[in-house]
Design a protein around this motif. Structure first.
Motif, mmCIF file in Angstrom:
data_model
loop_
_atom_site.group_PDB
_atom_site.id
_atom_site.type_symbol
_atom_site.label_atom_id
_atom_site.label_comp_id
_atom_site.label_asym_id
_atom_site.label_seq_id
_atom_site.Cartn_x
_atom_site.Cartn_y
_atom_site.Cartn_z
ATOM 1 N N MET A 1 0.838 -1.199 0.000
ATOM 2 C CA MET A 1 0.000 0.000 0.000
ATOM 3 C C MET A 1 0.876 1.254 0.000
ATOM 4 N N GLU A 2 0.584 2.167 -0.920
ATOM 5 C CA GLU A 2 1.387 3.381 -1.006
ATOM 6 C C GLU A 2 1.143 4.291 0.201
ATOM 7 N N ARG A 3 2.210 4.930 0.632
ATOM 8 C CA ARG A 3 2.080 5.850 1.750
ATOM 9 C C ARG A 3 1.448 7.157 1.296
ATOM 10 N N ILE A 4 0.698 7.777 2.187
ATOM 11 C CA ILE A 4 0.061 9.061 1.888
ATOM 12 C C ILE A 4 1.127 10.152 1.888
ATOM 13 N N LYS A 5 1.116 10.984 0.841
ATOM 14 C CA LYS A 5 2.122 12.040 0.703
ATOM 15 C C LYS A 5 1.645 13.353 1.313
ATOM 16 N N ILE A 6 2.533 13.969 2.089
ATOM 17 C CA ILE A 6 2.250 15.259 2.715
ATOM 18 C C ILE A 6 3.354 16.243 2.347
ATOM 19 N N LEU A 7 2.963 17.406 1.889
ATOM 20 C CA LEU A 7 3.916 18.472 1.560
ATOM 21 C C LEU A 7 4.074 19.380 2.774
ATOM 22 N N VAL A 8 5.303 19.461 3.304
ATOM 23 C CA VAL A 8 5.605 20.311 4.460
ATOM 24 C C VAL A 8 6.386 21.522 3.971
ATOM 25 N N VAL A 9 5.841 22.716 4.190
ATOM 26 C CA VAL A 9 6.437 23.941 3.660
ATOM 27 C C VAL A 9 6.797 24.873 4.812
ATOM 28 N N ASP B 1 9.957 14.234 10.803
ATOM 29 C CA ASP B 1 10.285 13.080 11.637
ATOM 30 C C ASP B 1 9.044 12.481 12.286
ATOM 31 N N PHE B 2 8.186 13.332 12.798
ATOM 32 C CA PHE B 2 6.980 12.840 13.466
ATOM 33 C C PHE B 2 5.986 12.247 12.468
ATOM 34 N N LEU B 3 5.885 12.837 11.278
ATOM 35 C CA LEU B 3 4.969 12.306 10.261
ATOM 36 C C LEU B 3 5.469 10.968 9.705
ATOM 37 N N VAL B 4 6.787 10.866 9.496
ATOM 38 C CA VAL B 4 7.356 9.627 8.970
ATOM 39 C C VAL B 4 7.142 8.474 9.961
ATOM 40 N N ARG B 5 7.199 8.783 11.254
ATOM 41 C CA ARG B 5 6.964 7.750 12.262
ATOM 42 C C ARG B 5 5.576 7.141 12.124
ATOM 43 N N GLU B 6 4.633 7.948 11.611
ATOM 44 C CA GLU B 6 3.264 7.467 11.413
ATOM 45 C C GLU B 6 3.060 6.932 10.000
ATOM 46 N N ASN B 7 4.161 6.676 9.300
ATOM 47 C CA ASN B 7 4.168 6.055 7.969
ATOM 48 C C ASN B 7 3.659 6.967 6.855
ATOM 49 N N TYR B 8 3.739 8.283 7.052
ATOM 50 C CA TYR B 8 3.444 9.218 5.968
ATOM 51 C C TYR B 8 4.725 9.465 5.162
ATOM 52 N N GLU B 9 4.565 9.749 3.888
ATOM 53 C CA GLU B 9 5.698 10.163 3.056
ATOM 54 C C GLU B 9 5.703 11.688 3.019
ATOM 55 N N VAL B 10 6.851 12.290 3.287
ATOM 56 C CA VAL B 10 6.937 13.746 3.392
ATOM 57 C C VAL B 10 7.770 14.338 2.264
ATOM 58 N N ILE B 11 7.219 15.349 1.615
ATOM 59 C CA ILE B 11 7.925 16.141 0.610
ATOM 60 C C ILE B 11 8.159 17.509 1.220
ATOM 61 N N GLU B 12 9.373 18.039 1.128
ATOM 62 C CA GLU B 12 9.711 19.307 1.765
ATOM 63 C C GLU B 12 9.858 20.441 0.756
ATOM 64 N N ALA B 13 9.521 21.651 1.210
ATOM 65 C CA ALA B 13 9.757 22.863 0.424
ATOM 66 C C ALA B 13 10.153 23.974 1.380
ATOM 67 N N GLY B 14 11.137 24.809 0.964
ATOM 68 C CA GLY B 14 11.668 25.830 1.847
ATOM 69 C C GLY B 14 11.125 27.230 1.621
ATOM 70 N N ARG C 1 -8.688 11.694 7.535
ATOM 71 C CA ARG C 1 -9.815 10.777 7.715
ATOM 72 C C ARG C 1 -11.124 11.472 7.332
ATOM 73 N N ARG C 2 -11.277 12.719 7.758
ATOM 74 C CA ARG C 2 -12.511 13.441 7.446
ATOM 75 C C ARG C 2 -12.641 13.746 5.964
ATOM 76 N N THR C 3 -11.511 13.884 5.287
ATOM 77 C CA THR C 3 -11.550 14.215 3.859
ATOM 78 C C THR C 3 -11.415 12.967 2.985
ATOM 79 N N ASN C 4 -11.604 11.797 3.618
ATOM 80 C CA ASN C 4 -11.665 10.533 2.893
ATOM 81 C C ASN C 4 -10.338 10.113 2.270
ATOM 82 N N LYS C 5 -9.218 10.624 2.762
ATOM 83 C CA LYS C 5 -7.918 10.149 2.299
ATOM 84 C C LYS C 5 -7.538 8.855 3.028
ATOM 85 N N ILE C 6 -8.129 8.663 4.210
ATOM 86 C CA ILE C 6 -7.959 7.423 4.943
ATOM 87 C C ILE C 6 -9.310 6.727 4.927
ATOM 88 N N GLY C 7 -9.366 5.500 4.429
ATOM 89 C CA GLY C 7 -10.622 4.809 4.131
ATOM 90 C C GLY C 7 -11.588 4.715 5.299
#
Length: 226
Positions: A1-9, A21-34, A120-126
């Motif tokens: 199952m693919e991990r849910i991607k989150i953009l952290v800016v 670090d905290f999001l990855v611990r919960e098995n999210y994939e994080v993309i960073e932008a500065g 969960r509320r926006t249906n990204k988590i089944g």
């Protein structure tokens, strides 16, 4: 199952690493932008980004500008981060379509909890199908869609949650404070203008069904099907 991607800016690398670090611990994939420009570039490059954690004060483009542009083409959930405590900033964020608003300093664990709850509320988590129908309004909580007399109504996530709360509490006079605590799901320190702003926009989008949301003077609102 693919991990849910989150953009952290955030323009602070230490803050990005902390959140990541905290999001990855919960098995999210994080993309960073500065900065804001990099954030938009990465958002447009990756169509699978499920949520954006967005700092307000950044170089090139600030968080408000990024949120405004994102909302022109997408309903992706946005959590705004800011060091400012001015209520007008929060109202500005909600006006632009932000779904959550967290002031720095904050607990990373609380941020992760809000990320998960919002996904969960926006249906990204089944979740199981859940459809409500009342007074010509059909609300599909799983698909996160609303139709009125068969016509699709384009609601933001927070407008959807507000309508859901009204429908679930038909005939009950609801204070603004109760609505804030229930719909925003955490202790909110803003003022009643946040509710009034969202109700005004929701009524407008609901057309004649907007009359179901009645003002209870001196208290708040009541949803009542005529």
């Amino acid at each position: 199952m693919e991990r849910i991607k989150i953009l952290v800016v955030d323009d602070e690398s230490r803050m990005r690493k902390l959140v990541k670090d905290f999001l990855v611990r919960e098995n999210y994939e994080v993309i960073e932008a500065g900065d804001g420009e990099e954030a938009l570039d990465k958002f447009y490059e990756d169509k699978d980004i499920a949520l954006i954690v967005l700092d307000v004060m950044m170089p090139k483009l600030n968080g408000w500008e990024v949120c405004r542009e994102v909302r022109q083409t997408s309903k992706v959930p946005v959590i705004m981060l800011t060091a400012k405590g001015d209520e007008s900033d929060e109202l500005n964020g909600f006006e632009l379509g932000a779904d959550e608003y967290i002031s720095k300093p904050f607990s990373p664990k609380i941020l992760v909890a809000r990320v998960t709850a919002l996904l969960r509320r926006t249906n990204k988590i089944g979740q199981e199908a859940d459809v409500r129908e009342v007074g010509g309004i059909k609300m599909d909580k799983t698909a996160h869609t609303v139709t009125i007399e068969g016509k699709n109504i384009d609601l933001s996530f927070k407008e959807f949650e507000l309508l859901e709360y009204f429908i679930d509490n038909q005939g009950v006079a609801l204070s603004r404070e109760r609505i804030l605590n229930s719909v925003w799901s955490y202790d909110y320190f803003g003022d009643a203008r946040t509710i009034d702003t969202h109700v005004k926009k929701l009524r407008s989008k609901m057309m004649d069904k907007g009359n179901y949301i009645k003002t209870v003077w001196g208290l708040g609102y009541k949803f009542e099907v005529e």
